[in-house]
Design a protein around this motif. Structure first.
Motif, PDB file in Angstrom:
ATOM      1  N   GLU A 200     -38.700 -49.704 -61.992  1.00  0.00           N
ATOM      2  CA  GLU A 200     -37.315 -50.073 -62.192  1.00  0.00           C
ATOM      3  C   GLU A 200     -37.309 -50.843 -60.883  1.00  0.00           C
ATOM      4  OE1 GLU A 200     -33.248 -48.572 -63.424  1.00  0.00           O
ATOM      5  OE2 GLU A 200     -34.584 -46.772 -61.955  1.00  0.00           O
ATOM      6  N   LYS A 201     -37.720 -49.854 -59.695  1.00  0.00           N
ATOM      7  CA  LYS A 201     -36.924 -50.703 -58.349  1.00  0.00           C
ATOM      8  C   LYS A 201     -38.242 -51.707 -57.947  1.00  0.00           C
ATOM      9  CE  LYS A 201     -36.475 -46.136 -56.842  1.00  0.00           C
ATOM     10  NZ  LYS A 201     -37.208 -45.301 -55.440  1.00  0.00           N
ATOM     11  N   ALA A 202     -39.417 -51.897 -58.565  1.00  0.00           N
ATOM     12  CA  ALA A 202     -40.433 -53.321 -58.529  1.00  0.00           C
ATOM     13  C   ALA A 202     -38.738 -54.695 -59.222  1.00  0.00           C
ATOM     14  CB  ALA A 202     -40.938 -53.474 -59.033  1.00  0.00           C
ATOM     15  N   LYS A 203     -38.431 -54.349 -60.120  1.00  0.00           N
ATOM     16  CA  LYS A 203     -37.529 -55.689 -60.603  1.00  0.00           C
ATOM     17  C   LYS A 203     -36.428 -55.519 -59.836  1.00  0.00           C
ATOM     18  CE  LYS A 203     -38.545 -54.851 -65.973  1.00  0.00           C
ATOM     19  NZ  LYS A 203     -37.875 -54.413 -67.183  1.00  0.00           N
ATOM     20  N   ALA A 260     -28.172 -57.855 -45.481  1.00  0.00           N
ATOM     21  CA  ALA A 260     -29.379 -56.377 -46.140  1.00  0.00           C
ATOM     22  C   ALA A 260     -29.912 -55.288 -44.738  1.00  0.00           C
ATOM     23  CB  ALA A 260     -30.478 -57.006 -46.825  1.00  0.00           C
ATOM     24  N   ALA A 261     -30.139 -55.764 -44.028  1.00  0.00           N
ATOM     25  CA  ALA A 261     -30.427 -55.343 -42.964  1.00  0.00           C
ATOM     26  C   ALA A 261     -29.568 -54.130 -42.446  1.00  0.00           C
ATOM     27  CB  ALA A 261     -31.149 -55.915 -41.635  1.00  0.00           C
ATOM     28  N   GLY A 262     -27.876 -54.544 -42.459  1.00  0.00           N
ATOM     29  CA  GLY A 262     -27.472 -53.764 -42.473  1.00  0.00           C
ATOM     30  C   GLY A 262     -27.121 -52.394 -42.923  1.00  0.00           C
ATOM     31  N   ALA A 263     -27.643 -52.600 -44.789  1.00  0.00           N
ATOM     32  CA  ALA A 263     -27.508 -51.161 -45.754  1.00  0.00           C
ATOM     33  C   ALA A 263     -29.195 -50.774 -45.700  1.00  0.00           C
ATOM     34  CB  ALA A 263     -27.772 -52.165 -46.963  1.00  0.00           C
ATOM     35  N   LEU A 264     -29.545 -51.035 -44.491  1.00  0.00           N
ATOM     36  CA  LEU A 264     -31.049 -50.298 -44.816  1.00  0.00           C
ATOM     37  C   LEU A 264     -30.984 -49.325 -43.028  1.00  0.00           C
ATOM     38  CD1 LEU A 264     -33.414 -52.724 -45.568  1.00  0.00           C
ATOM     39  CD2 LEU A 264     -32.666 -50.671 -46.536  1.00  0.00           C
ATOM     40  N   ARG A 589     -23.082 -45.189 -51.789  1.00  0.00           N
ATOM     41  CA  ARG A 589     -23.897 -43.166 -51.558  1.00  0.00           C
ATOM     42  C   ARG A 589     -23.020 -42.208 -52.100  1.00  0.00           C
ATOM     43  NH1 ARG A 589     -27.260 -45.426 -47.374  1.00  0.00           N
ATOM     44  NH2 ARG A 589     -26.028 -45.571 -45.634  1.00  0.00           N
ATOM     45  N   ARG A 590     -21.936 -42.812 -51.746  1.00  0.00           N
ATOM     46  CA  ARG A 590     -20.510 -41.961 -52.064  1.00  0.00           C
ATOM     47  C   ARG A 590     -20.127 -42.350 -53.213  1.00  0.00           C
ATOM     48  NH1 ARG A 590     -17.981 -39.873 -47.709  1.00  0.00           N
ATOM     49  NH2 ARG A 590     -18.789 -39.699 -44.922  1.00  0.00           N
ATOM     50  N   LEU A 591     -20.115 -42.831 -53.384  1.00  0.00           N
ATOM     51  CA  LEU A 591     -19.572 -42.878 -55.234  1.00  0.00           C
ATOM     52  C   LEU A 591     -20.749 -42.834 -56.428  1.00  0.00           C
ATOM     53  CD1 LEU A 591     -17.534 -46.278 -54.893  1.00  0.00           C
ATOM     54  CD2 LEU A 591     -16.666 -44.040 -54.643  1.00  0.00           C
ATOM     55  N   ASN A 592     -22.080 -43.340 -56.111  1.00  0.00           N
ATOM     56  CA  ASN A 592     -23.494 -43.180 -57.268  1.00  0.00           C
ATOM     57  C   ASN A 592     -23.973 -42.526 -56.607  1.00  0.00           C
ATOM     58  OD1 ASN A 592     -24.848 -43.202 -59.152  1.00  0.00           O
ATOM     59  ND2 ASN A 592     -24.067 -44.428 -60.217  1.00  0.00           N
ATOM     60  N   PRO A 593     -24.730 -41.629 -56.021  1.00  0.00           N
ATOM     61  CA  PRO A 593     -25.406 -41.146 -55.555  1.00  0.00           C
ATOM     62  C   PRO A 593     -27.057 -41.474 -55.779  1.00  0.00           C
ATOM     63  CG  PRO A 593     -24.182 -39.244 -55.395  1.00  0.00           C
ATOM     64  CD  PRO A 593     -23.830 -40.422 -56.223  1.00  0.00           C
ATOM     65  N   LYS A 594     -27.434 -41.707 -57.449  1.00  0.00           N
ATOM     66  CA  LYS A 594     -28.559 -41.710 -57.886  1.00  0.00           C
ATOM     67  C   LYS A 594     -28.406 -43.384 -57.725  1.00  0.00           C
ATOM     68  CE  LYS A 594     -28.682 -37.998 -61.301  1.00  0.00           C
ATOM     69  NZ  LYS A 594     -28.061 -37.392 -62.787  1.00  0.00           N
ATOM     70  N   THR A 599     -31.295 -48.257 -55.939  1.00  0.00           N
ATOM     71  CA  THR A 599     -31.499 -50.098 -55.688  1.00  0.00           C
ATOM     72  C   THR A 599     -31.215 -49.821 -54.599  1.00  0.00           C
ATOM     73  OG1 THR A 599     -28.608 -49.383 -56.050  1.00  0.00           O
ATOM     74  CG2 THR A 599     -29.838 -49.913 -57.877  1.00  0.00           C
ATOM     75  N   ILE A 600     -30.944 -49.539 -53.783  1.00  0.00           N
ATOM     76  CA  ILE A 600     -30.207 -49.561 -51.513  1.00  0.00           C
ATOM     77  C   ILE A 600     -31.511 -50.129 -50.821  1.00  0.00           C
ATOM     78  CG2 ILE A 600     -29.841 -49.150 -49.807  1.00  0.00           C
ATOM     79  CD1 ILE A 600     -27.701 -47.054 -50.845  1.00  0.00           C
ATOM     80  N   VAL A 601     -32.904 -49.732 -51.539  1.00  0.00           N
ATOM     81  CA  VAL A 601     -33.589 -49.941 -50.386  1.00  0.00           C
ATOM     82  C   VAL A 601     -34.518 -51.023 -50.938  1.00  0.00           C
ATOM     83  CG1 VAL A 601     -36.538 -49.001 -49.846  1.00  0.00           C
ATOM     84  CG2 VAL A 601     -33.989 -47.965 -49.590  1.00  0.00           C
ATOM     85  N   PRO A 602     -34.808 -51.378 -52.454  1.00  0.00           N
ATOM     86  CA  PRO A 602     -35.714 -52.532 -53.090  1.00  0.00           C
ATOM     87  C   PRO A 602     -34.414 -53.428 -53.155  1.00  0.00           C
ATOM     88  CG  PRO A 602     -34.869 -50.635 -55.148  1.00  0.00           C
ATOM     89  CD  PRO A 602     -34.846 -50.041 -53.572  1.00  0.00           C
ATOM     90  N   VAL A 603     -33.132 -53.580 -53.687  1.00  0.00           N
ATOM     91  CA  VAL A 603     -32.893 -54.846 -53.552  1.00  0.00           C
ATOM     92  C   VAL A 603     -32.542 -55.441 -52.021  1.00  0.00           C
ATOM     93  CG1 VAL A 603     -30.317 -55.991 -53.380  1.00  0.00           C
ATOM     94  CG2 VAL A 603     -31.228 -54.048 -55.337  1.00  0.00           C
ATOM     95  N   SER A 604     -32.443 -54.360 -51.267  1.00  0.00           N
ATOM     96  CA  SER A 604     -32.243 -54.880 -49.605  1.00  0.00           C
ATOM     97  C   SER A 604     -33.784 -55.279 -49.318  1.00  0.00           C
ATOM     98  CB  SER A 604     -31.745 -53.805 -48.905  1.00  0.00           C
ATOM     99  OG  SER A 604     -30.845 -53.117 -48.740  1.00  0.00           O
ATOM    100  N   SER A 605     -34.442 -54.746 -49.646  1.00  0.00           N
ATOM    101  CA  SER A 605     -35.837 -55.399 -49.255  1.00  0.00           C
ATOM    102  C   SER A 605     -36.118 -56.938 -50.259  1.00  0.00           C
ATOM    103  CB  SER A 605     -37.053 -54.451 -49.729  1.00  0.00           C
ATOM    104  OG  SER A 605     -36.285 -53.078 -49.159  1.00  0.00           O
ATOM    105  N   GLY A 606     -35.382 -56.830 -51.144  1.00  0.00           N
ATOM    106  CA  GLY A 606     -35.690 -58.234 -51.731  1.00  0.00           C
ATOM    107  C   GLY A 606     -35.063 -59.336 -51.354  1.00  0.00           C
ATOM    108  N   PHE A 607     -33.186 -58.749 -51.231  1.00  0.00           N
ATOM    109  CA  PHE A 607     -33.145 -59.741 -49.761  1.00  0.00           C
ATOM    110  C   PHE A 607     -33.499 -60.210 -49.297  1.00  0.00           C
ATOM    111  CE2 PHE A 607     -28.821 -58.380 -52.211  1.00  0.00           C
ATOM    112  CZ  PHE A 607     -28.702 -58.797 -53.256  1.00  0.00           C
ATOM    113  N   ILE A 608     -34.227 -59.568 -48.072  1.00  0.00           N
ATOM    114  CA  ILE A 608     -34.768 -59.649 -46.665  1.00  0.00           C
ATOM    115  C   ILE A 608     -35.779 -60.386 -47.165  1.00  0.00           C
ATOM    116  CG2 ILE A 608     -35.693 -59.107 -45.460  1.00  0.00           C
ATOM    117  CD1 ILE A 608     -34.196 -56.677 -44.820  1.00  0.00           C
TER     118      ILE A 608
END
Length: 629
Positions: A200-203, A260-264, A589-594, A599-608
């Motif tokens: 899922e993270k790879a997708k 994306a850097a800000g998200a990380l 993170r506050r609204l939906n930690p799961k 998503t945060i790390v893979p999506v941000s990494s993908g954008f970068i």
């Protein structure tokens, strides 16, 4: 007739006759060897090395783009491990791979990729651009390859004598290494499920990379065949001091890398960047123009003044935080005595089969140290005597960096570099090249020692063979040095490309300013800049003290000195984008930690990855004349 046979009752053996399980050894190393170490499992395979070098090279390109845009080098290990997991899972499903890609193979691959991807850190992509900006000196590509590779390799060797103490015996947390081990374990334990976290993270990463690449192509690829181009930025509808906001670098850029850097990063760093950007471009810059301190409204003119308080904030806060870790520093120096006395170790040391022999450290030092000294003299006119001092000083700093990283997860390059610059500013006044590149030696050795130990922490938790991880790190060093040198030459053909809004290179601007200050003395600065530097230093000290001394519930409201200091030397548009990224990540993170964890790390990494790699591809097509510049 015989009597019926009667089964005699089974009498249980007395409890004392049942052998008790052997007690676990008290020694933490023996306990690890008996309960955690995975003897004989595949680890440093050819496919792990090749995959790590390829993915690490790609991540190095991505980090180069990011560091020239934002001043940050981002961790690459988790991204590479997720990608490798997905690649080999797909290959196994299609029959291209016969054997599973084991968790220890992925861990070894991560060591290779980490060493390659971090070739932009440790001052490499701060010192070299700063050198180009100040002196226009650019050593040959082969010389730089040797320079970066040897410094990084020395850092790898510097990790050997402290590994067993910091990881095996004291078991320092090395939080990033611990998190990597847990992620790898969860990926591979879920590998037999229908989807699994890794898939899922790879997708998510792949989709985000495609979005980033498409955005960059339609923004940057100029040519008659292009149906349209996305604008590079969206102007903000207000004025400052009678000038459009975009003149003061305040725009909404159509770029995903800073977002994306800000998200990380933490939300505290994100809002500190926004605060620093507002203070710099809404209040300070107009005041400087009105008072005649800057000649025009442009990014280069503004940052030519603000780099002094910005650098002062970063250096002062870094040194203050470094001083707060005095216990770590003291333990580092107290442990050095073991390196200079012959240790009486048993020839039957059971860890000898897996650990790197202690003799490798002095051997690596003896072989690589003279190469560094010769390169310092030949490339940067650093006196031989000064180079001879630099290498052992840098190795000692590497020991310190290793312990501080293990205890705090922060490698103190912002403190170690300026300390070296100050030493060489006094020892070789006026030698800008020597001042910069001697700090590069310190930063590079410290970073790569800490990076290897972080990877070794992951391996320790997973039961990996540390000697094989050592080899893996050296493969990554070679790959990273081979990639970063030609890529930098492609993106930065000359000094004029640096310091503008396209390639602001904030960390290089700071290193150049610190080098000038320590080489020429603060007295050479204009009075206003000198006063601003003093004010910035005091602010950096105050913020670092507040970070450590304020009640925990108040620390989230104290501006980050790193965020505030970098904001003074980056375009306001970057500060806005990085704040938005950190805000979106914090809200998720506050609204939906799961959902945030998935998503945060893979999506941000993908954008970068998508934007940076397509940006480099477009730059190459421009050089080849296929696209318009």
């Amino acid at each position: 007739m015989s009597a019926p046979y009667i089964q005699p009752p089974v009498v249980p053996e007395p409890l004392h006759a049942i052998p008790a399980p052997a007690p676990l050894p008290d020694d933490p190393e023996l306990r690890w060897l008996a309960t955690v170490y995975r003897r004989g499992e595949r680890q440093l395979t050819v496919r792990a090395v090749v995959t790590g070098m390829l993915l690490g090279g790609v991540m190095c390109l991505s980090n180069l783009y990011v560091v020239l845009k934002t001043g940050w080098s981002l961790g690459v290990t988790l991204t590479a491990c997720i990608l490798a997991f997905a690649i080999f899972r797909g290959m196994k499903a299609t029959g291209l791979a016969k054997k599973d890609f084991t968790v220890l193979e992925n861990n070894a691959m991560g060591s290779v990729a980490s060493a390659a991807g971090f070739m932009t850190g440790g001052g490499n992509m701060a010192a070299l651009p700063a050198l180009l900006m100040l002196t226009a000196v650019r050593p040959s590509g082969f010389s730089l390859f040797i320079w970066f590779a040897v410094i990084a390799a020395l850092g790898v060797f510097a990790a050997i004598p402290v590994k067993r103490q910091l990881i095996n015996r004291e078991q320092l947390p090395f939080p990033t290494g611990t998190a990597t081990a847990e992620t790898l374990r969860s990926l591979h334990e879920a590998s037999h499920s229908k989807e699994g976290a890794g898939g899922e993270k790879a997708k998510f990463l792949g989709i985000a990379a495609a979005v980033g690449a498409a955005l960059t192509w339609f923004r940057d690829a100029k040519g008659a065949f292009m149906p349209f181009n996305i604008p590079a930025s969206i102007p903000l509808p207000f004025q400052i001091a009678g000038r459009a906001a975009k003149d003061w670098t305040l725009t909404l850029k159509c770029e995903l890398v800073p977002f994306a850097a800000g998200a990380l990063m933490s939300f505290r760093t994100g809002w500190s960047l926004l605060l620093g950007g507002i203070l710099t471009y809404v209040f300070l810059a107009p005041s400087l123009l009105a008072n005649g301190q800057i000649p025009e409204v442009s990014y280069k003119a503004i940052v030519g003044w603000t780099l002094w308080p910005g650098a002062a904030v970063l250096v002062a806060s870094g040194l203050t935080g470094f001083a707060f870790d005095w216990k770590s520093i003291a333990r580092s120096f107290s442990g050095l005595s073991a390196l200079f006395r012959k240790k009486k170790e048993s020839v039957d040391d059971p860890m000898a089969e897996v650990e790197c022999p202690d003799a490798w450290f002095p051997l690596g030092f003896a072989v690589l140290g003279p190469i560094v000294v010769v390169l310092m003299w030949w490339l940067f006119a650093i006196p031989v005597w000064a180079g001879v001092i630099a290498v052992p000083l840098a190795v000692v700093m590497g020991f310190v960096a290793a312990r501080v990283t293990g205890e705090t997860d922060v490698t103190p390059t912002k403190a170690l570099g300026p300390v070296t610059q100050l030493v060489y500013g006094v020892a070789t006044p006026g030698n800008l090249a020597g001042n910069l590149m001697s700090a590069n030696v310190t930063g590079g050795i410290g970073l790569h020692a800490a990076d290897l130990l972080t990877d070794l922490k992951s391996g320790f938790l997973l039961g990996a063979n540390p000697r094989q991880q050592f080899y893996a790190q050296l493969f990554g060093v070679l790959a990273g040095a081979a990639v970063v040198v030609p890529a930098f030459s492609l993106l930065v053909p000359d000094a004029s490309a640096l310091g503008g809004e396209d390639w602001p290179a904030p960390s290089a601007v700071v290193w150049a300013g610190v080098s000038q200050a320590f080489s020429d003395g603060l007295g050479a600065l204009p009075p206003s800049a000198r006063n601003a530097a003093i004010a910035g230093a005091l602010l950096g000290i105050a913020l670092a003290l507040a970070e450590r001394l304020a009640p925990k519930r108040l620390r989230a409201w104290i501006p980050s000195p790193s965020g505030l200091g970098i904001a003074l030397v980056m375009p306001g548009s970057n500060a806005i984008a990085m704040f938005l990224g950190s805000a979106v990540a914090e809200l998720t993170r506050r609204l939906n930690p799961k959902l945030a964890e998935r998503t945060i790390v893979p999506v941000s990494s993908g954008f970068i990855a998508g934007e940076s790699l397509m940006g480099i591809a477009v730059a190459l097509l421009v050089v080849l004349g296929i696209l318009a510049g």
